[in-house]
Write a protein that holds these residues in place. Structure first.
Motif, short mmCIF file in Angstrom:
data_model
loop_
_atom_site.label_atom_id
_atom_site.label_comp_id
_atom_site.label_asym_id
_atom_site.label_seq_id
_atom_site.Cartn_x
_atom_site.Cartn_y
_atom_site.Cartn_z
N LYS A 105 0.84 -1.20 0.00
CA LYS A 105 0.00 0.00 0.00
C LYS A 105 0.88 1.25 0.00
N ARG A 106 1.86 1.28 0.87
CA ARG A 106 2.73 2.44 0.96
C ARG A 106 3.62 2.58 -0.29
N ARG A 107 4.02 1.45 -0.85
CA ARG A 107 4.81 1.49 -2.09
C ARG A 107 3.99 2.08 -3.24
N LEU A 108 2.73 1.67 -3.36
CA LEU A 108 1.86 2.15 -4.43
C LEU A 108 1.53 3.63 -4.22
N GLU A 109 1.25 4.02 -2.99
CA GLU A 109 0.96 5.42 -2.70
C GLU A 109 2.19 6.30 -2.99
N ASN A 110 3.37 5.71 -2.82
CA ASN A 110 4.61 6.43 -3.10
C ASN A 110 4.76 6.76 -4.59
N LEU A 111 3.98 6.04 -5.43
CA LEU A 111 3.97 6.29 -6.88
C LEU A 111 2.84 7.24 -7.28
N GLY A 112 2.08 7.70 -6.29
CA GLY A 112 0.99 8.62 -6.57
C GLY A 112 -0.36 7.96 -6.72
N LEU A 113 -0.41 6.63 -6.58
CA LEU A 113 -1.67 5.89 -6.74
C LEU A 113 -2.57 6.04 -5.52
N THR A 114 -3.88 5.99 -5.79
CA THR A 114 -4.87 5.85 -4.72
C THR A 114 -5.17 4.37 -4.59
N VAL A 115 -4.99 3.81 -3.39
CA VAL A 115 -5.13 2.36 -3.19
C VAL A 115 -6.48 2.05 -2.57
N LEU A 116 -7.21 1.14 -3.22
CA LEU A 116 -8.51 0.66 -2.73
C LEU A 116 -8.38 -0.82 -2.38
N PHE A 117 -9.33 -1.30 -1.57
CA PHE A 117 -9.29 -2.71 -1.19
C PHE A 117 -10.58 -3.44 -1.57
N ASN A 118 -11.57 -2.70 -2.05
CA ASN A 118 -12.81 -3.31 -2.50
C ASN A 118 -13.00 -3.04 -3.99
N LYS A 119 -13.74 -3.93 -4.64
CA LYS A 119 -13.96 -3.79 -6.08
C LYS A 119 -14.63 -2.47 -6.42
N SER A 120 -14.18 -1.89 -7.50
CA SER A 120 -14.74 -0.63 -7.97
C SER A 120 -14.74 -0.65 -9.50
N GLN A 121 -15.87 -0.37 -10.10
CA GLN A 121 -16.01 -0.44 -11.55
C GLN A 121 -14.96 0.41 -12.26
N GLY A 122 -14.29 -0.22 -13.20
CA GLY A 122 -13.32 0.50 -14.01
C GLY A 122 -11.94 0.67 -13.40
N VAL A 123 -11.75 0.19 -12.17
CA VAL A 123 -10.45 0.33 -11.50
C VAL A 123 -9.68 -0.99 -11.63
N PRO A 124 -8.45 -0.95 -12.12
CA PRO A 124 -7.67 -2.18 -12.27
C PRO A 124 -7.32 -2.78 -10.91
N GLN A 125 -7.06 -4.09 -10.91
CA GLN A 125 -6.72 -4.78 -9.67
C GLN A 125 -5.29 -5.30 -9.72
N LEU A 126 -4.53 -4.99 -8.67
CA LEU A 126 -3.20 -5.55 -8.53
C LEU A 126 -3.30 -6.76 -7.61
N LEU A 127 -3.09 -7.92 -8.17
CA LEU A 127 -3.15 -9.17 -7.42
C LEU A 127 -1.73 -9.58 -7.05
N PHE A 128 -1.45 -9.56 -5.77
CA PHE A 128 -0.12 -9.90 -5.27
C PHE A 128 -0.16 -11.32 -4.72
N VAL A 129 0.53 -12.25 -5.39
CA VAL A 129 0.51 -13.66 -5.01
C VAL A 129 1.83 -14.02 -4.33
N LEU A 130 1.78 -14.23 -3.03
CA LEU A 130 2.98 -14.56 -2.26
C LEU A 130 3.23 -16.07 -2.35
N LYS A 131 4.40 -16.43 -2.88
CA LYS A 131 4.72 -17.85 -3.09
C LYS A 131 5.71 -18.40 -2.05
#
Length: 205
Positions: A105-131
């Motif tokens: 979240k802090r890394r994305l905000e550091n790029l100027g992004l607004t970070v959401l955690f619930n689905k929102s129409q038209g907003v792309p999703q960053l899926l982070f898969v920890l392996k």
């Protein structure tokens, strides 16, 4: 001369006892420092939905050898976050997936992004898969490993993927500090290497 020699051995024994006690101290959580890269407004005014998926085959963070050294480890991390040239500020205590969510979240905000955690129409999703997220003690070396896959999903089925993995090593010294440091180092390196701007570009955003 005898007095000097006696004092030397007393100090040596004292240091040994302190080191032994430190190595046996119960470790409720690891102290992790994450440092942000320089701030960028490259993705300013854009939004993204962040979702964390725990796909680790082995959910144990510590190897058997590391577990012996870090007796009492609860599986929690005390997270401190610092700006590029600022001092670290303790954020809180987290399980591994919650810690990754907070760091990303802090890394994305550091790029100027607004970070959401619930689905929102038209907003792309960053899926982070920890392996993988692990800490091992191999001989006299702490070895931390992280492996993850980041997928940017856009309405209409467009998808961009980046996979990153790596490890950091540090020699074991007295106490547990090097264990904390090595996890913070690999966490900072791999999260900051994620090229979020390219992911956006690859899906046409």
């Amino acid at each position: 001369m005898r007095r000097i020699r006696k004092d030397f051995f007393k100090n040596l024994v004292f240091l040994f006892v302190v080191g032994f006690m430190a190595s046996c101290t119960s470790i409720p959580e690891l102290q992790i420092d994450y440092r942000l890269p320089p701030r960028s407004d490259r993705l300013r005014d854009k939004k993204v939905i962040l979702k964390i998926v725990d796909a680790r085959k082995n959910k144990e963070i510590l190897s058997p050898g590391a577990r012996k050294k870090l007796a009492g480890f609860s599986g929690n991390f005390s997270l401190s976050v610092a700006g590029y040239k600022g001092k670290g500020v303790t954020i809180g205590i987290f399980q591994v997936t919650d810690m990754m969510r907070e760091v990303l979240k802090r890394r994305l905000e550091n790029l100027g992004l607004t970070v959401l955690f619930n689905k929102s129409q038209g907003v792309p999703q960053l899926l982070f898969v920890l392996k993988e997220f692990s800490l091992d003690l191999e001989g006299e070396r702490w070895v931390a490993k992280i492996n993850y896959e980041a997928k940017l999903l856009r309405d209409g089925g467009f998808m961009a993927i980046q996979e990153l993995n790596g490890q950091a090593e540090r020699f074991e010294l007295v106490g547990r500090e090097e264990a904390d440091v090595v996890v913070g180092e690999i966490l900072t390196d791999l999260v900051n290497r994620l090229d979020v701007a390219r992911l956006f570009q690859n899906v046409g955003l």
